[in-house]
Scaffold this motif. Structure first.
Motif, PDB file in Angstrom:
ATOM      1  N   GLY A 132      19.487  26.852  30.680  1.00 18.20           N
ATOM      2  CA  GLY A 132      18.127  27.276  30.978  1.00 18.20           C
ATOM      3  C   GLY A 132      17.989  28.235  32.137  1.00 18.20           C
ATOM      4  N   LEU A 133      19.062  28.878  32.558  1.00 21.60           N
ATOM      5  CA  LEU A 133      18.992  29.854  33.648  1.00 21.60           C
ATOM      6  C   LEU A 133      18.993  31.266  33.066  1.00 21.60           C
ATOM      7  CD1 LEU A 133      21.574  28.358  36.194  1.00 21.60           C
ATOM      8  CD2 LEU A 133      19.160  27.810  35.887  1.00 21.60           C
ATOM      9  N   THR A 134      18.162  32.138  33.622  1.00 27.79           N
ATOM     10  CA  THR A 134      18.061  33.494  33.074  1.00 27.79           C
ATOM     11  C   THR A 134      18.091  34.589  34.133  1.00 27.79           C
ATOM     12  OG1 THR A 134      15.637  33.414  33.161  1.00 27.79           O
ATOM     13  CG2 THR A 134      16.689  32.688  31.107  1.00 27.79           C
ATOM     14  N   ASP A 135      17.959  34.234  35.401  1.00 32.26           N
ATOM     15  CA  ASP A 135      17.891  35.253  36.456  1.00 32.26           C
ATOM     16  C   ASP A 135      19.297  35.571  36.941  1.00 32.26           C
ATOM     17  OD1 ASP A 135      17.263  36.950  38.519  1.00 32.26           O
ATOM     18  OD2 ASP A 135      15.588  35.741  39.244  1.00 32.26           O
ATOM     19  N   LEU A 136      19.876  36.654  36.412  1.00 28.54           N
ATOM     20  CA  LEU A 136      21.233  37.072  36.736  1.00 28.54           C
ATOM     21  C   LEU A 136      21.192  38.343  37.578  1.00 28.54           C
ATOM     22  CD1 LEU A 136      24.335  36.950  36.375  1.00 28.54           C
ATOM     23  CD2 LEU A 136      24.018  38.223  34.215  1.00 28.54           C
ATOM     24  N   ARG A 137      21.920  38.305  38.690  1.00 28.12           N
ATOM     25  CA  ARG A 137      22.012  39.472  39.563  1.00 28.12           C
ATOM     26  C   ARG A 137      23.486  39.828  39.756  1.00 28.12           C
ATOM     27  NH1 ARG A 137      17.302  38.148  44.141  1.00 28.12           N
ATOM     28  NH2 ARG A 137      15.718  37.503  42.598  1.00 28.12           N
ATOM     29  N   LEU A 138      23.774  41.122  39.726  1.00 31.39           N
ATOM     30  CA  LEU A 138      25.138  41.607  39.857  1.00 31.39           C
ATOM     31  C   LEU A 138      25.254  42.485  41.096  1.00 31.39           C
ATOM     32  CD1 LEU A 138      25.661  42.720  36.144  1.00 31.39           C
ATOM     33  CD2 LEU A 138      26.135  40.477  37.139  1.00 31.39           C
ATOM     34  N   VAL A 139      26.324  42.298  41.837  1.00 30.74           N
ATOM     35  CA  VAL A 139      26.597  43.125  43.011  1.00 30.74           C
ATOM     36  C   VAL A 139      27.817  43.988  42.716  1.00 30.74           C
ATOM     37  CG1 VAL A 139      27.194  43.163  45.457  1.00 30.74           C
ATOM     38  CG2 VAL A 139      25.661  41.388  44.569  1.00 30.74           C
ATOM     39  N   SER A 140      27.587  45.291  42.594  1.00 33.60           N
ATOM     40  CA  SER A 140      28.661  46.276  42.400  1.00 33.60           C
ATOM     41  C   SER A 140      29.681  45.853  41.345  1.00 33.60           C
ATOM     42  CB  SER A 140      29.382  46.532  43.735  1.00 33.60           C
ATOM     43  OG  SER A 140      28.474  46.980  44.714  1.00 33.60           O
ATOM     44  N   PRO A 141      29.270  45.682  40.082  1.00 27.30           N
ATOM     45  CA  PRO A 141      30.248  45.328  39.045  1.00 27.30           C
ATOM     46  C   PRO A 141      31.312  46.417  38.920  1.00 27.30           C
ATOM     47  CG  PRO A 141      28.122  45.923  38.078  1.00 27.30           C
ATOM     48  CD  PRO A 141      27.903  45.823  39.538  1.00 27.30           C
ATOM     49  N   ARG A 142      32.550  45.996  38.853  1.00 27.58           N
ATOM     50  CA  ARG A 142      33.667  46.942  38.910  1.00 27.58           C
ATOM     51  C   ARG A 142      33.628  47.984  37.804  1.00 27.58           C
ATOM     52  NH1 ARG A 142      39.531  44.875  37.339  1.00 27.58           N
ATOM     53  NH2 ARG A 142      38.517  45.102  35.300  1.00 27.58           N
ATOM     54  N   ASP A 143      33.284  47.558  36.575  1.00 29.37           N
ATOM     55  CA  ASP A 143      33.338  48.472  35.432  1.00 29.37           C
ATOM     56  C   ASP A 143      31.996  49.120  35.130  1.00 29.37           C
ATOM     57  OD1 ASP A 143      35.987  47.819  35.220  1.00 29.37           O
ATOM     58  OD2 ASP A 143      35.699  46.347  33.616  1.00 29.37           O
ATOM     59  N   GLY A 144      31.091  49.075  36.102  1.00 28.64           N
ATOM     60  CA  GLY A 144      29.797  49.726  35.931  1.00 28.64           C
ATOM     61  C   GLY A 144      28.827  48.912  35.105  1.00 28.64           C
ATOM     62  N   TRP A 145      27.599  49.423  35.058  1.00 22.35           N
ATOM     63  CA  TRP A 145      26.529  48.730  34.336  1.00 22.35           C
ATOM     64  C   TRP A 145      25.517  49.734  33.839  1.00 22.35           C
ATOM     65  CZ3 TRP A 145      27.192  43.866  33.078  1.00 22.35           C
ATOM     66  CH2 TRP A 145      26.124  43.169  32.504  1.00 22.35           C
ATOM     67  N   PRO A 146      25.032  49.568  32.588  1.00 22.14           N
ATOM     68  CA  PRO A 146      25.273  48.517  31.591  1.00 22.14           C
ATOM     69  C   PRO A 146      26.723  48.517  31.092  1.00 22.14           C
ATOM     70  CG  PRO A 146      23.416  49.908  30.962  1.00 22.14           C
ATOM     71  CD  PRO A 146      24.074  50.566  32.099  1.00 22.14           C
ATOM     72  N   ASN A 147      27.089  47.401  30.451  1.00 20.79           N
ATOM     73  CA  ASN A 147      28.469  47.224  30.020  1.00 20.79           C
ATOM     74  C   ASN A 147      28.490  46.676  28.596  1.00 20.79           C
ATOM     75  OD1 ASN A 147      31.059  45.596  29.687  1.00 20.79           O
ATOM     76  ND2 ASN A 147      31.476  46.665  31.612  1.00 20.79           N
ATOM     77  N   ASP A 148      29.062  47.467  27.686  1.00 19.94           N
ATOM     78  CA  ASP A 148      29.094  47.061  26.278  1.00 19.94           C
ATOM     79  C   ASP A 148      29.868  45.757  26.058  1.00 19.94           C
ATOM     80  OD1 ASP A 148      27.627  49.281  25.613  1.00 19.94           O
ATOM     81  OD2 ASP A 148      29.366  50.494  25.020  1.00 19.94           O
ATOM     82  N   ARG A 149      30.919  45.538  26.846  1.00 20.38           N
ATOM     83  CA  ARG A 149      31.719  44.331  26.664  1.00 20.38           C
ATOM     84  C   ARG A 149      30.942  43.081  27.082  1.00 20.38           C
ATOM     85  NH1 ARG A 149      37.892  46.057  28.491  1.00 20.38           N
ATOM     86  NH2 ARG A 149      38.216  47.529  26.774  1.00 20.38           N
ATOM     87  N   ALA A 150      30.090  43.240  28.075  1.00 21.36           N
ATOM     88  CA  ALA A 150      29.246  42.114  28.478  1.00 21.36           C
ATOM     89  C   ALA A 150      28.268  41.776  27.361  1.00 21.36           C
ATOM     90  CB  ALA A 150      28.493  42.450  29.759  1.00 21.36           C
ATOM     91  N   GLN A 151      27.707  42.809  26.744  1.00 22.71           N
ATOM     92  CA  GLN A 151      26.779  42.591  25.633  1.00 22.71           C
ATOM     93  C   GLN A 151      27.477  41.914  24.460  1.00 22.71           C
ATOM     94  OE1 GLN A 151      23.718  42.981  24.515  1.00 22.71           O
ATOM     95  NE2 GLN A 151      22.715  43.740  26.355  1.00 22.71           N
ATOM     96  N   ALA A 152      28.679  42.381  24.141  1.00 20.65           N
ATOM     97  CA  ALA A 152      29.404  41.819  23.001  1.00 20.65           C
ATOM     98  C   ALA A 152      29.763  40.352  23.239  1.00 20.65           C
ATOM     99  CB  ALA A 152      30.666  42.635  22.739  1.00 20.65           C
TER     100      ALA A 152
END
Length: 277
Positions: free
Chosen positions: A39-59
């Motif tokens: 039930g958690l939905t608030d996601l925050r990212l700090v300087s993701p290494r492979d950039g953002w948005p990220n197709d692999r995260a979506q997949a």
């Protein structure tokens, strides 16, 4: 307050999950799935290494958890990611030089709920997969969260760590408990029904010669009754066992005699005498 997002129940009191320097999009997607499971939905990212948005995260996210990935906020620093939060917790498995109180997942969940009741928001920091949070990130937190695991091997991947913390919060928030056993549609057998079954069984065992040895009959009857008592039979099960006893003590549908299985027959012999019990 609980709101619906893509069919999933989401609490406005829920903590923010902050992934600091995540290295692989797949791990972010898996963490998003773990979050939405609880039930958690608030996601925050700090300087993701492979950039953002990220197709692999979506997949990796798939289904409704893709919404968590789509809504993820990206920040250039940990300080910026937690700037609006009232309480910050840092997950770490390493001992630190700085003095900070350490709590476990359940204590963390209780604190977050108590603070949410006062209108305060909390966030939990998770470090990069390879090395975890650095000291500057931990310094932004008021408490350290430690999950007690096998001291010989306590390494977790990012999604596992998120799931452990998220589930502790979900359990506290929803009152989640162990699944209840499925119950039978019929009531438990009464004492009278059990005694009736015992007597039916013992009557047929007497007739077959199984309880032939008088000095052994008492203990054998008690043992049989104990076995059936431990089964905690219900009414329909008692009826079924009556049918089984009746069937075994009579004849087959083709008219032949019901034969006692060889192993049972052997067990009833005493000093080579059949049916001695």
């Amino acid at each position: 307050m609980v709101r619906e997002r893509n069919g999933a129940a989401v609490s406005s009191r829920a903590p923010v999950i902050v992934l600091v320097g995540p290295q692989m999009g797949e791990n972010v997607g898996a963490a998003a799935r773990a979050m939405l499971n609880c039930g958690l939905t608030d996601l925050r990212l700090v300087s993701p290494r492979d950039g953002w948005p990220n197709d692999r995260a979506q997949a990796m996210a798939t289904g409704a958890s893709r919404d968590v990935v789509d809504r993820a906020q990206v920040f250039g620093s940990t300080a910026a990611a937690v700037a609006d939060l009232h309480q910050v917790y840092a997950t770490t498995a390493r001992r630190r030089d700085m003095l900070k109180p350490a709590i476990g997942p359940r204590a963390l969940a209780a604190e977050i709920r108590n603070r949410a009741a006062d209108g305060l928001r909390s966030g939990v920091l998770f470090g990069p997969e390879r090395a975890g949070l650095d000291n500057d990130d931990v310094a932004l937190a008021s408490r350290i969260v430690h999950v007690p695991l096998n001291p010989g091997y306590s390494s977790l991947n990012l999604a596992q760590a998120v799931l452990l913390i998220a589930y502790a919060w979900f359990e506290a928030e929803s009152g989640a408990a162990a699944p209840r056993e499925q119950t039978s549609p019929t009531a438990p057998a009464t004492s009278a029904q059990l005694v009736n079954l015992f007597e039916h069984l013992e009557q047929e065992l007497d007739a077959s010669g199984f309880l032939r040895v008088a000095e052994k009959r008492g203990i054998m009857v008690r043992n049989l009754r104990s076995i059936l008592h431990r089964a905690e039979l219900r009414e329909h099960e008692v009826r079924a066992l009556h049918g089984v006893v009746s069937s075994l003590s009579g004849r087959r549908k083709d008219g032949g005699l019901v034969r006692q299985p060889a192993l049972v027959a052997e067990a009833t012999r005493e000093d080579g005498e059949p049916g001695s019990g």
